[in-house]
Motif scaffolding. Structure first.
Motif, PDB file in Angstrom:
ATOM      1  N   VAL A 175      -1.261  32.842 -38.752  1.00  0.00           N
ATOM      2  CA  VAL A 175      -0.646  32.762 -37.425  1.00  0.00           C
ATOM      3  C   VAL A 175      -0.358  31.291 -37.141  1.00  0.00           C
ATOM      4  O   VAL A 175      -1.271  30.465 -37.146  1.00  0.00           O
ATOM      5  N   ASN A 176       0.892  30.960 -36.936  1.00  0.00           N
ATOM      6  CA  ASN A 176       1.285  29.580 -36.669  1.00  0.00           C
ATOM      7  C   ASN A 176       2.317  29.541 -35.541  1.00  0.00           C
ATOM      8  O   ASN A 176       2.937  30.557 -35.217  1.00  0.00           O
ATOM      9  N   ALA A 177       2.497  28.365 -34.971  1.00  0.00           N
ATOM     10  CA  ALA A 177       3.536  28.159 -33.965  1.00  0.00           C
ATOM     11  C   ALA A 177       4.480  27.071 -34.453  1.00  0.00           C
ATOM     12  O   ALA A 177       4.055  26.101 -35.086  1.00  0.00           O
ATOM     13  N   VAL A 178       5.742  27.237 -34.162  1.00  0.00           N
ATOM     14  CA  VAL A 178       6.771  26.246 -34.478  1.00  0.00           C
ATOM     15  C   VAL A 178       7.315  25.723 -33.157  1.00  0.00           C
ATOM     16  O   VAL A 178       7.723  26.505 -32.293  1.00  0.00           O
ATOM     17  N   ALA A 179       7.280  24.398 -33.000  1.00  0.00           N
ATOM     18  CA  ALA A 179       7.690  23.780 -31.731  1.00  0.00           C
ATOM     19  C   ALA A 179       8.954  22.954 -31.934  1.00  0.00           C
ATOM     20  O   ALA A 179       8.880  21.776 -32.285  1.00  0.00           O
ATOM     21  N   PRO A 180      10.129  23.541 -31.713  1.00  0.00           N
ATOM     22  CA  PRO A 180      11.378  22.789 -31.877  1.00  0.00           C
ATOM     23  C   PRO A 180      11.609  21.807 -30.731  1.00  0.00           C
ATOM     24  O   PRO A 180      11.135  22.000 -29.603  1.00  0.00           O
ATOM     25  N   GLY A 181      12.357  20.748 -31.047  1.00  0.00           N
ATOM     26  CA  GLY A 181      12.829  19.824 -30.030  1.00  0.00           C
ATOM     27  C   GLY A 181      14.214  20.257 -29.563  1.00  0.00           C
ATOM     28  O   GLY A 181      14.441  21.438 -29.266  1.00  0.00           O
ATOM     29  N   ILE A 182      15.146  19.326 -29.518  1.00  0.00           N
ATOM     30  CA  ILE A 182      16.510  19.642 -29.084  1.00  0.00           C
ATOM     31  C   ILE A 182      17.280  20.240 -30.257  1.00  0.00           C
ATOM     32  O   ILE A 182      17.502  19.584 -31.272  1.00  0.00           O
ATOM     33  N   ILE A 183      17.677  21.489 -30.118  1.00  0.00           N
ATOM     34  CA  ILE A 183      18.353  22.222 -31.185  1.00  0.00           C
ATOM     35  C   ILE A 183      19.735  22.651 -30.700  1.00  0.00           C
ATOM     36  O   ILE A 183      19.907  23.012 -29.533  1.00  0.00           O
ATOM     37  N   GLU A 184      20.695  22.626 -31.592  1.00  0.00           N
ATOM     38  CA  GLU A 184      22.083  22.970 -31.252  1.00  0.00           C
ATOM     39  C   GLU A 184      22.224  24.471 -30.977  1.00  0.00           C
ATOM     40  O   GLU A 184      22.530  25.253 -31.862  1.00  0.00           O
ATOM     41  N   THR A 185      21.978  24.858 -29.744  1.00  0.00           N
ATOM     42  CA  THR A 185      22.184  26.249 -29.332  1.00  0.00           C
ATOM     43  C   THR A 185      22.823  26.247 -27.950  1.00  0.00           C
ATOM     44  O   THR A 185      22.949  25.195 -27.308  1.00  0.00           O
ATOM     45  N   GLY A 186      23.177  27.430 -27.488  1.00  0.00           N
ATOM     46  CA  GLY A 186      23.772  27.543 -26.165  1.00  0.00           C
ATOM     47  C   GLY A 186      22.849  27.094 -25.056  1.00  0.00           C
ATOM     48  O   GLY A 186      23.298  26.731 -23.965  1.00  0.00           O
ATOM     49  N   MET A 187      21.535  27.080 -25.314  1.00  0.00           N
ATOM     50  CA  MET A 187      20.568  26.721 -24.269  1.00  0.00           C
ATOM     51  C   MET A 187      20.626  25.236 -23.911  1.00  0.00           C
ATOM     52  O   MET A 187      20.175  24.845 -22.839  1.00  0.00           O
ATOM     53  N   ILE A 188      21.173  24.374 -24.796  1.00  0.00           N
ATOM     54  CA  ILE A 188      21.216  22.941 -24.475  1.00  0.00           C
ATOM     55  C   ILE A 188      22.572  22.507 -23.933  1.00  0.00           C
ATOM     56  O   ILE A 188      22.727  21.365 -23.503  1.00  0.00           O
ATOM     57  N   GLU A 189      23.550  23.407 -23.966  1.00  0.00           N
ATOM     58  CA  GLU A 189      24.871  23.050 -23.460  1.00  0.00           C
ATOM     59  C   GLU A 189      24.788  22.686 -21.982  1.00  0.00           C
ATOM     60  O   GLU A 189      24.230  23.407 -21.181  1.00  0.00           O
ATOM     61  N   GLY A 190      25.344  21.552 -21.630  1.00  0.00           N
ATOM     62  CA  GLY A 190      25.312  21.092 -20.253  1.00  0.00           C
ATOM     63  C   GLY A 190      24.049  20.345 -19.890  1.00  0.00           C
ATOM     64  O   GLY A 190      23.957  19.775 -18.814  1.00  0.00           O
ATOM     65  N   SER A 191      23.057  20.341 -20.797  1.00  0.00           N
ATOM     66  CA  SER A 191      21.799  19.651 -20.525  1.00  0.00           C
ATOM     67  C   SER A 191      21.715  18.316 -21.243  1.00  0.00           C
ATOM     68  O   SER A 191      21.140  17.357 -20.735  1.00  0.00           O
ATOM     69  N   PHE A 192      22.257  18.250 -22.454  1.00  0.00           N
ATOM     70  CA  PHE A 192      22.162  17.034 -23.261  1.00  0.00           C
ATOM     71  C   PHE A 192      23.524  16.711 -23.871  1.00  0.00           C
ATOM     72  O   PHE A 192      24.055  17.495 -24.653  1.00  0.00           O
ATOM     73  N   ASP A 193      24.083  15.537 -23.505  1.00  0.00           N
ATOM     74  CA  ASP A 193      25.294  15.109 -24.197  1.00  0.00           C
ATOM     75  C   ASP A 193      24.887  14.233 -25.383  1.00  0.00           C
ATOM     76  O   ASP A 193      23.713  13.956 -25.616  1.00  0.00           O
ATOM     77  N   ALA A 194      25.884  13.784 -26.155  1.00  0.00           N
ATOM     78  CA  ALA A 194      25.597  13.030 -27.382  1.00  0.00           C
ATOM     79  C   ALA A 194      24.810  11.761 -27.102  1.00  0.00           C
ATOM     80  O   ALA A 194      23.883  11.403 -27.840  1.00  0.00           O
ATOM     81  N   ASP A 195      25.147  11.067 -26.013  1.00  0.00           N
ATOM     82  CA  ASP A 195      24.441   9.818 -25.679  1.00  0.00           C
ATOM     83  C   ASP A 195      22.981  10.085 -25.319  1.00  0.00           C
ATOM     84  O   ASP A 195      22.081   9.339 -25.725  1.00  0.00           O
ATOM     85  N   ALA A 196      22.749  11.138 -24.558  1.00  0.00           N
ATOM     86  CA  ALA A 196      21.382  11.477 -24.169  1.00  0.00           C
ATOM     87  C   ALA A 196      20.543  11.831 -25.388  1.00  0.00           C
ATOM     88  O   ALA A 196      19.376  11.430 -25.502  1.00  0.00           O
TER      89      ALA A 196
END
Length: 239
Positions: A175-196
């Motif tokens: 049993v393990n957990a995987v903790a992603p950071g900023i990943i290219e999905t629809g959930m980050i659209e509008g939250s993080f631009d390239a500069d951020a």
């Protein structure tokens, strides 16, 4: 051929995980709640490519509906690989956070983990082989403004991961957990631009869903048989 269930399998990271597990020769059960059409489209894609898959739809927060759906799936055989990927965001600064925002996020990530995992554990134990991977977030490792609810839910998932790993270790189950950071999905659209992203991520780019899927594929393989109870970050050196 092992049977793998991926909750939230119709989303960006979930879909990448489903494709990779299917490519590894597993029969993949693509779960969705509201995205059943996307889940079926993904199943069709996997099958067209020579893989094995099926779609299932239920709300992980509804215990009875989840149990009924899992009972039907178990009639075809034990699910030995489980990826708890279902999760939602309802961001707000804590003083302005509503009770609904708090409970909805905790319900999906934490109660959903229980509702799905608990009925599958004993059948998995009987086979003496299993892999459970819980998809978490960098927010649970480092915290994040506006995500006290999300951080709390995923942080609790980390603790559950470690405790469950201890309970089933002698049964050949990890049993393990995987903790992603900023990943290219629809959930980050509008939250993080390239500069951020360049400011936040030392590698100066967002991760790819396929990179998360590769990590999950390793943790669900025989090669990771001695890795359990771990929180594995994948975030481009953010922390």
């Amino acid at each position: 051929m092992k049977r793998a269930l991926v909750t939230g399998g119709s989303g960006g990271i979930g879909a990448a995980i489903c494709r990779r597990l299917a490519a590894d020769g597993h029969h993949v059960i693509v779960h969705a709640n509201r995205g059943s059409e996307r889940a079926q489209a993904l199943v069709d894609e996997i099958v067209a490519g020579g893989g094995s898959a099926e779609a299932v739809a239920f709300d992980v927060t509804e215990r009875a509906a989840t149990s009924a759906a899992l009972e039907r799936l178990l009639e075809a055989g034990t699910i030995q690989i489980l990826v708890n990927n279902a999760g939602i965001h309802a961001d707000a600064v804590f003083p302005g956070m509503s009770a609904e925002q708090w409970h909805s996020v905790v319900d999906v990530s934490l109660n959903g983990f229980f509702n799905v995992t608990q009925p599958l554990t004993l059948p998995m134990i009987r086979t003496r082989w299993g892999r459970i991977v819980n998809i978490s977030s960098v927010a649970a490792v480092a915290g994040n403004r506006g995500q006290v609810n999300y951080s709390a839910a995923k942080g609790a998932l980390h603790a559950a991961t470690k405790s469950l790993a201890l309970e089933v270790a002698s049964r050949g189950i990890t049993v393990n957990a995987v903790a992603p950071g900023i990943i290219e999905t629809g959930m980050i659209e509008g939250s993080f631009d390239a500069d951020a992203i360049k400011k936040l991520v030392p590698m100066q780019r967002a991760g790819k869903p396929e990179e998360v899927a590769d990590l999950v594929a390793f943790l669900t393989s025989d090669r990771a048989a001695y890795i359990s109870g771990q929180i594995v970050s994948i975030n481009g050196a953010m922390i």
